[in-house]
Structure formats: C-alpha cells, structure tokens
Design a protein around this motif. Structure first.
Motif, short mmCIF file in Angstrom:
data_model
loop_
_atom_site.label_atom_id
_atom_site.label_comp_id
_atom_site.label_asym_id
_atom_site.label_seq_id
_atom_site.Cartn_x
_atom_site.Cartn_y
_atom_site.Cartn_z
N VAL A 434 0.88 -1.17 0.00
CA VAL A 434 0.00 0.00 0.00
C VAL A 434 0.92 1.22 0.00
O VAL A 434 1.75 1.39 0.89
CB VAL A 434 -0.91 0.00 1.25
N VAL A 435 0.80 2.06 -1.01
CA VAL A 435 1.79 3.12 -1.20
C VAL A 435 1.49 4.34 -0.35
O VAL A 435 2.39 4.99 0.17
CB VAL A 435 1.87 3.53 -2.69
N ALA A 436 0.22 4.68 -0.22
CA ALA A 436 -0.14 5.85 0.59
C ALA A 436 -1.20 5.41 1.58
O ALA A 436 -2.13 4.66 1.23
CB ALA A 436 -0.68 6.96 -0.31
N LYS A 437 -1.08 5.88 2.82
CA LYS A 437 -2.01 5.48 3.86
C LYS A 437 -3.44 5.80 3.41
O LYS A 437 -3.74 6.89 2.96
CB LYS A 437 -1.69 6.27 5.12
N ARG A 438 -4.31 4.81 3.54
CA ARG A 438 -5.71 5.02 3.19
C ARG A 438 -6.40 5.88 4.24
O ARG A 438 -6.27 5.64 5.43
CB ARG A 438 -6.43 3.67 3.10
N GLN A 439 -7.13 6.90 3.80
CA GLN A 439 -7.86 7.73 4.76
C GLN A 439 -9.37 7.63 4.56
O GLN A 439 -10.12 7.82 5.49
CB GLN A 439 -7.46 9.20 4.60
N PHE A 440 -9.79 7.41 3.33
CA PHE A 440 -11.22 7.39 3.04
C PHE A 440 -11.54 6.06 2.35
O PHE A 440 -11.38 5.01 2.95
CB PHE A 440 -11.61 8.62 2.21
N ALA A 441 -11.94 6.11 1.10
CA ALA A 441 -12.28 4.85 0.41
C ALA A 441 -11.45 4.68 -0.85
O ALA A 441 -11.88 4.04 -1.80
CB ALA A 441 -13.77 4.82 0.12
N LEU A 442 -10.28 5.27 -0.86
CA LEU A 442 -9.33 5.07 -1.97
C LEU A 442 -8.12 4.30 -1.45
O LEU A 442 -7.54 4.69 -0.43
CB LEU A 442 -8.86 6.41 -2.53
N VAL A 443 -7.76 3.24 -2.16
CA VAL A 443 -6.56 2.49 -1.81
C VAL A 443 -5.54 2.63 -2.95
O VAL A 443 -5.85 2.32 -4.11
CB VAL A 443 -6.87 0.99 -1.58
N CYS A 444 -4.35 3.14 -2.61
CA CYS A 444 -3.28 3.29 -3.59
C CYS A 444 -2.26 2.18 -3.35
O CYS A 444 -1.71 2.09 -2.25
CB CYS A 444 -2.59 4.64 -3.43
N PHE A 445 -2.05 1.36 -4.35
CA PHE A 445 -1.19 0.19 -4.12
C PHE A 445 -0.36 -0.09 -5.36
O PHE A 445 -0.62 0.44 -6.44
CB PHE A 445 -2.04 -1.01 -3.74
N ARG A 446 0.63 -0.93 -5.18
CA ARG A 446 1.45 -1.33 -6.32
C ARG A 446 2.10 -2.67 -6.04
O ARG A 446 2.19 -3.12 -4.90
CB ARG A 446 2.51 -0.27 -6.64
N LEU A 447 2.54 -3.26 -7.11
CA LEU A 447 3.28 -4.51 -7.03
C LEU A 447 4.72 -4.13 -6.70
O LEU A 447 5.30 -3.24 -7.34
CB LEU A 447 3.19 -5.17 -8.41
#
Lengths: 528, 528
Positions: A434-447
C-alpha cells in the motif's frame, strides 16, 4: 447580396423571412405545443424509465470500459442531422440506437466494478431529481426568475453545510452563504476572482501580475486552471512540494517560507488552495496551520474538498477540517460521493458580498423586479461564472430528505469499510504494498518489483502493465493510476452505489491473478 | 485535540474512523446498492413521470409568476436535514411537498403565458434526454472516460453547426470544432482566455493590463463578466454606443475609431464580442464589416448568438451572419429556443488548438490511457472552464433525430409568425408603438405617453406601471422589460413550446385592458 442557392425554395425564387409570415392557412405548419404534450410525455417518459431501469438491471453484463477505438461511433453515424424524423416512432428508434450504439461505447461509471478516478455516485432519488428539474426546466438566475428555486437552494446549502459539520460562518445562518455550481473549477474560480478583486483594491489594479497563488504539488489541476483563467501569471503559481513522510500534505512551514520569499521579492501573496482529500492519494492538508500562515499575509484560504467533503457527514472525519472557522471559502462535489448526481458542486463563502462585488451584474434593466428590491434576496447569477443556471437544489434536497443524514453516513461508512477490506487484502499479499495510507475509500497500491528487475522505472512499467491487463479483463474491475514523486501506483476508489463486498473481493482476485501471470512471465524472461 | 462533544457516541467514549471499520456483522448497516435498485428506480421513476405529466397538464392553472414574498419558502422548511427519512415513503412525501410547497412558488418558464426574458424551450424529448443522461450519469471529461459520450458530442456539434448554416471552418469537418457547455458566459470566457493567451505570447505576458476588449452598449453583461473574470481591466472594456437609427447594431466605423484610439494610446486591442440578437431588442451586429475592422488589428472575433442562433436553422435568417467565415468563435444557447432544455450552450472555434493551449491540463497522470495516446482524440476537459462535465450531447442528438431540421424550422417559424401577429396588433392600436423593429420572435413595445403627461421620465413610469399591472393579472401573461437609451419598454418574447396563437391574442387583450384602465385613471388625475 444574393443568398447562396440552397436558400432558394423549390421554385428558384428567393424566399425571405417575411414570406414565411404571410403564408396562407393551408401552408401553416402545426403549432408545436404538441412537443410538450402531457400525454406524449407520459408515454415517452415511461419508456425512458423502463430503459434506464433495464440498463441498471443489465449493468453487470457490460465491461466497465468499452474496448473501442477512436472514431468507432463517429464512423457509424450520418454526417448531418435528418431533415425529417426517420419514422413515426423516431423516439423509440433513437432509444434503440442508444441501447445498441451508444451504451456499448460508454464507460459505465455506475458499474459495481468501476473503481477508477473518483466515484460519480448515482441513486434513484438523485437521478430522478435531475429528471424533475429537467421537466420543470426553470432558469432561476434571479430570485424573481423562480423564487422557490432560489430559496430551496439557500435552504439546502445550509442543510448540507450543517450535515458536513462546516463552521456556521460559511452558512446563511451564520452570515455567510452557499450556492450550488457545476464543478470545483468553477467554485475555485469564483472564490479566486473575489479574492483577487479585494486585493487589487488594496494594492492597485495595475498589479495583477504581482499576485501569487499557492497550492501543493498534489493539488488538482482545476486550481491551476482557475488561476490561469483569472489572469494570474503562470509563473506565479507556487506548487509546494510534499513528501511521503507527511502523507503528501502541504506543510505550513514550507508555505510560510514560500510566501515570505515572494514578499521579499516584492510580490503579493493572494490565495491558498488547500485540499482535503487530494485526487492522487486523498492527502489532507492541515487547515488550521495553513490558515495561521495565510492570515499573516492577508491571504484568502479556499478548501477544496471535492471528494472527501462527502465523508465529513460522518463525525469521525470532522477533525480533518479542524480550524476551518478561519477559511474564506469551501467547496465539495456532492455529485462525487454524496449521491447528488452529476453535476452538483457546493461552494460556501464567509463573505458573499465579496463574491457579488466581483461577479455581480451592474445592468439591472431586465433582471430586477419590485419584489426583490430592497429585500434580503439572493440573485444567484451574481454568485457564479454563469448567469443561466439549473435548479440543482431540487435533487440535493430530495436526497437529503429521502436518505437523511444517517443514511448518508451509512453510505459513506459502507464504502470506507469496503476500502479497508481491500487494503487488508493488499497488505496480506507480500508481493504488494500500500503506497499511501488510506484515509477514506481510496486504496493506492502497487506490485513490489522483484530485485532482479532493476530500478524504479522498470517497477513503474511493471505496474503500468498490471493496470492495463487488469482493465483489459472483460468482466473485471476498472481502476486508474497515480504517479506521486515518480512512483506509479494503482488507484482503487470504492464508491459506486452498486458496489458490494463481493465486487471488491472479486476485483482483488483479478489483480492477484494478473500479477501472478505477469510475474511468471517475467521469471521466464519472456517479456523482460 | 479532543473532538467536540457531539462526536462522542452514546457511551461518551470517543469514536474514531477505525471503530466503524471493525464493527461486528450485527452492527454493519445494509450495503447501499439498493439505492440504485432497478425495480425501485422503475417504481419511483413512473411516479416522477406522472408527476411531470400532471404538471404539464395543469400548467394553465398556475399564475406564471407566483405572488410570494422573499422568505416565503425558507420559513416553511426545517433549518436542517432530517436525521432519518421521515417515513417509509419519503420519496412520495417529498413529491407531495414539491407539488404543494415548491411548484406554487416557481416561475413557470414552460407556461404558455411566459413571455419574459427569452424562452427556455422545453419539450418531451429534450426533457427525457436529460433524464437519460442523469440515469446513465457518466462523466465524459476525457475520451477514455466515456468514448461514446465524447464522440456523440463531436458528431452532434457538427450536426448542429450544419443545421444552423455555420461556416465549415468552425466545425470538425472543416478543421475547427465544437463543444457543449452550460452557458454563454462560459463560452465567451473560454474563447477570451484562448485569445488572451495567444496575444500575450506576441506582446509579452506582463502586458495583460494593456489588453482591450470591445462590445456595444447592447451586449449582454455576460461578456463584461467574462472579461472581468479573465483579468481584463474594467477600464479596458469598450462599450460602443449604438443608435436607434442603426437598429441598435454596432457600427464598424465606430469600432474602428475606438480601436485606433486605443492603439494610439499604446493599448492592445484583443477581442470583439459581436451579438446576433441582443438581449434587449434582438439587434444584429454586422458581422462582415466588424470582422474586417477586427482583422486589421489582429483581434479575435466571437459571435454571441445566444438567443437568435436558433433562428439560423431557417435559411431565411442566414444572411444575418453573412461574413461569419471570418469569425474565430461562435456560440448559441440551444436551451433557449432550440428545444434542448437547460443547459446546452454550443461553442465552436476555428482553432481548437488555441483553446487547448489555454485550458488544457498539463498533468496527464490519471487522465490518459493507451487508447487515446497518439490518436486524434478530443478530451473535452481541455475545451472548457470545467473538468467534470455532463453528457449534454445525448439530449441534443435526440432532439435533432426526433424532430429533424425541418421540424426545428417549423418550431422557429411558428413563433416568428406569432410574434408578427402580436406586432401587428400593437401597431393597430394607436395608443402603442413598437419601439424596436422586430427581427425574430421578440416584440418591444410601449404605451405612447399622452402629451399632457410630461417628459420621458413620466412616460417610463407609465410603462413600468403597465408592466407591473400586466404581470399582476392572475391568469395573464408574464413579460419583462428593457431600457434602451433611456427608453423603457415592455418585451414580449414568444418562444414557449406551449404557446399558441390564442395565448398571444389573450396576452394582447390583457395589455390593452390594463392600458385602458391606466389611461382612464390618468385622465381622472387619480394617480398622476
């Protein structure tokens, strides 16, 4: 001069406007009041409702994003409008074309598997509120031009402001006030022009070139666009760098340094656009600290909460705008995540008189009437870029009435909960991060890129490919991407009304499978 | 810091976002996919269609303009949104409130007796096209974000441009291109920013304060508003006087004199807004002559045909834009008189690249996808002030399909014919005069002031009173006014879809009766 040949009638004789007026009764076309016939509306209207309901029922059958190439639709349509309707049931035929030609080429934002961008949350009440507005088709540019429409807008922006726990100073009940516009870019532009005009009064109108505006490198492009439209020099837009350690939030200390440097250089700090919930990673700028810095320089503070503003309906998120009492203006898109259907951007300002001074009409010749003179009446044409406007308040009022504040909280919390599940699934798979801490309902992630793959560029290429293949899966999810500080990531934005837990789980399974396949190919050196 | 007390739950324990995520299954609220349930949409949707059809059927029962005072609706509504829906049929209850509270306070723009302002012509197809758009609820800000929506917009602006006999150079088929925005003010602002940026490249970006824009004293305030927003100095907007002898049209010779004076003063002519069909009297500026003057100064010419653009669908009006091949941009409101429902402003430009240079986003991080890269794809977010946008093309396409170009001509000609009848009736009554020559479907008229009444001020007062009493008649017409060169006049704008000959005759009878009563009172010195 003679008109070109096709302006002649069949006899070859020139025909001017007057000749149409004096046609005998036999030549008179039917009066067109039948175009708004109640019974015809009922017949066609029920067709349309069934059409949309069928679309919702079939939503799962469509790939979220169509596999089409540029020009696919233009090539299928005639190059000009028909002279006469093709058939006696032209409307039915057109609806069939919507079904067969247009819908298959749409990106289906209401799909349960649409996780791209931010949501455009629809619902039955919001959509039908729009239908009602279109049916009534009034143009409430002044109070007199539709008193109930103006007053409902005044009521509903206060309702919404209270539901979102905004400071009363931004609402009519506290001496401020709000309006419903189309988009955030309009909202920022209105606030910016008001701020600009106020400042130019102080420093002299010739100094527009000295005005400087501030944002972070995460602020949506809408702000730069608004600033550019308002005549702020492109070189005078400070995009202050943010860092992952700060969760990509704008630092008050950095803002202070930037403003002081500008003051030292003889420039004039004008406007800060702070963001609550940035587009890339939903970062939240610290309002209280930023306002304190801005105040020392007489700078207007606008908060752009386009996406995350909706979450403020839940008290557990209210702390994110602590200090908002000091802001000059605030906007959020109720059409993004608060069920108000596109478009519906609420803008609140602390001092409406400054908006009106900047955007008001001086010519009152056709606009005033006796009822509004001398009364405390809002003419919303003076609160926005546009004069013509739609009766957007109706749908928002219906949504607030029919779901209630608690219903909207359930709606937001459901999506936040699903996003937390998705985040947990990402975290549980060591191949991902998870690249950036989730705060709402968006998840930023990468392989995570395997070590042997090489540097960051290759890792980005891998993740870009991952997204392309995820989005290419026919009945799979549709996601988008972000690139923050050179790091490419996938964005899974949960917020479609139709999305349920199972869609989130299925989406993750698709991502995992595509990743496995990609990594296997890499190991076999087939592709890299 | 601690959150305020109302952010605590009933136990007094602080509750944060995380605590909502890990609620047990028993506490989980229902998923909200039911908010977009197909069957529920069908049920509520049929209610709404019947509601609107009933409204159309009952239209004649409403006074066009409500007799209400400021605050009438605000006082009747609660000061905040409900916490939960009031009943299990909240939607039905809300619809009843729309009927009982809101509709009686609306100005009914669709009434057959609405002759004020300009029309906002609705029709079953346009209204239902809006409903369809709201149901689909896509956000076509890029081609990829909804390919069919973008392509349909490209198709339909060319269809419309051809139907209106615009020069091909303004259409995609001729190297230009168009887009559908909300309003004329947006359209002018977009064109103006494009023109401004091009000029500043030539003369240096620091010289924004030297730019001058031109219009006539009849040009709609939307232009001054757009110019002000774009950072043009208020002193640098030249409103060139027009005269009744020229039918209030802008004179090329006067324009040339104004531009030369500015050049001589070291200023830089930038932009001319010419109008085809001014708001007050539907004056038509002479395009060819104005373009010739503008060309010698390198000035961008925009044509604002907000109202009268619709009439160009009839070849007999085409001569009014002779010379339009030379203009840089052109806009008209299809929502005014071309059945496209509010809002729908078409903007065409000769050089779309200049629009994109001024309004385009530089950050492409989340916006591009593989399909659009390297292709001739339009991303409409770069053509307008706003990024978020609605799928307006759908309703306009449906209107063009279902009525055909000939159907739209019948529609326009019917209103022009009725306006001619009204004009004839005014002329036949020696107490009245037609103040400005009728060109389309607006008649500007006034009561001649009896000699003993005194000067022009008293004559204006008499006509103002005439309008007030006409509009106060309960089932009478609703008109508006203009004030040109100090002369107050009544405006009767025919264009509501429901208006038939009999409504026009009845409106004239009301005007005559009110006038007789006023004049009688005057003779008796009761009121003067």
């Amino acid at each position: 001069m003679a008109p070109p040949s096709h302006f002649y009638n069949n006899n070859g004789a020139p025909q001017d406007a007057a000749s149409y007026l004096h046609a005998g009764p036999g030549n008179a076309p039917p009066q067109d009041s039948c175009l708004l016939d109640a019974d015809e509306f009922r017949r066609q209207g029920h067709q349309v409702i069934d059409f949309i309901a069928d679309y919702y029922g079939r939503m799962d059958d469509y790939p979220v994003h169509p596999s089409v190439n540029p020009g696919f639709l233009r090539r299928q349509l005639p190059d000009k409008a028909p002279s006469r309707p093709e058939s006696s049931d032209a409307f039915g035929a057109a609806l069939r074309d919507v079904r067969d030609l247009i819908l298959p080429g749409m990106t289906h934002w209401q799909s349960a598997r649409h996780f791209a961008h931010f949501p455009a949350s629809s619902n039955t009440v919001g959509a039908l509120g729009e239908a009602l507005t279109a049916g009534i088709n009034s143009v409430p540019f002044t109070w007199a031009a539709s008193p109930a429409a103006t007053e409902l807008e005044m009521v509903v922006v206060d309702w919404l402001g209270k539901a979102l726990h905004l400071p009363e100073s931004l609402m009519f009940c506290g001496g401020g006030g709000g309006t419903l516009l189309g988009t955030t870019c309009e909202a920022i532009l209105c606030a910016l022009v008001a701020a600009r005009d106020r400042k130019l009064v102080d420093i002299g109108s010739g100094r527009i070139g000295d005005l400087v505006v501030y944002c972070s490198d995460q602020t949506h492009f809408a702000f730069r666009k608004a600033a550019h439209i308002a005549g702020i020099h492109r070189d005078n837009c400070r995009e202050i760098a943010t860092y992952r350690d700060d969760m990509f939030a704008l630092s008050p200390a950095e803002l202070q340094a930037a403003m002081q440097a500008d003051v030292d250089a003889g420039l004039v700090p004008l406007f800060l656009c702070a963001t609550v919930g940035t587009t890339q990673t939903t970062a939240v700028d610290p309002i209280r600290g930023l306002c304190a810095v801005a105040a020392t320089h007489g700078v207007w503070v606008h908060v752009d909460a386009a996406y995350a503003g909706s979450a403020l309906v839940c008290p557990e998120f209210r702390h994110l705008i602590d200090g908002a009492e000091a802001v000059d203006s605030f906007s959020m898109n109720a059409h993004k995540w608060l069920l108000a259907n596109n478009d519906c951007c609420a803008l609140w300002v602390k001092k409406p008189a400054l908006l009106v001074a900047a955007l008001g009409t001086e010519q009152e010749y056709i606009l005033k009437d006796a009822a509004s003179e001398g009364h405390d009446v809002v003419d919303y044409k003076d609160w926005s870029v546009t004069l013509t406007r739609r009766f957007r308040a109706l749908k928002l009022w219906l949504v607030l009435r029919c779901y209630g504040v608690e219903g909207l909280r359930d709606h937001i919390r459901g999506h936040v909960r699903m996003a937390a599940s998705f985040e947990d699934m990402v975290k549980a798979d060591p191949r991902f991060q998870v690249v950036a801490k989730r705060q709402f309902a968006l998840v930023c992630f990468r392989l995570r890129a395997p070590e042997e793959l090489g540097g960051p560029k290759a890792a980005n290429a891998l993740n870009r490919r991952l997204l392309e293949e995820v989005n290419a899966a026919c009945s799979g999810p549709y996601m988008s991407s972000a690139n923050v500080g050179g790091v490419y990531m996938l964005r899974c934005a949960i917020g479609s009304t139709l999305t349920e837990e199972r869609h989130v789980r299925e989406a993750w399974t698709v991502v995992q499978n595509v990743a496995s396949s990609l990594l296997t190919k890499m190991e076999m050196h087939e592709d890299y």
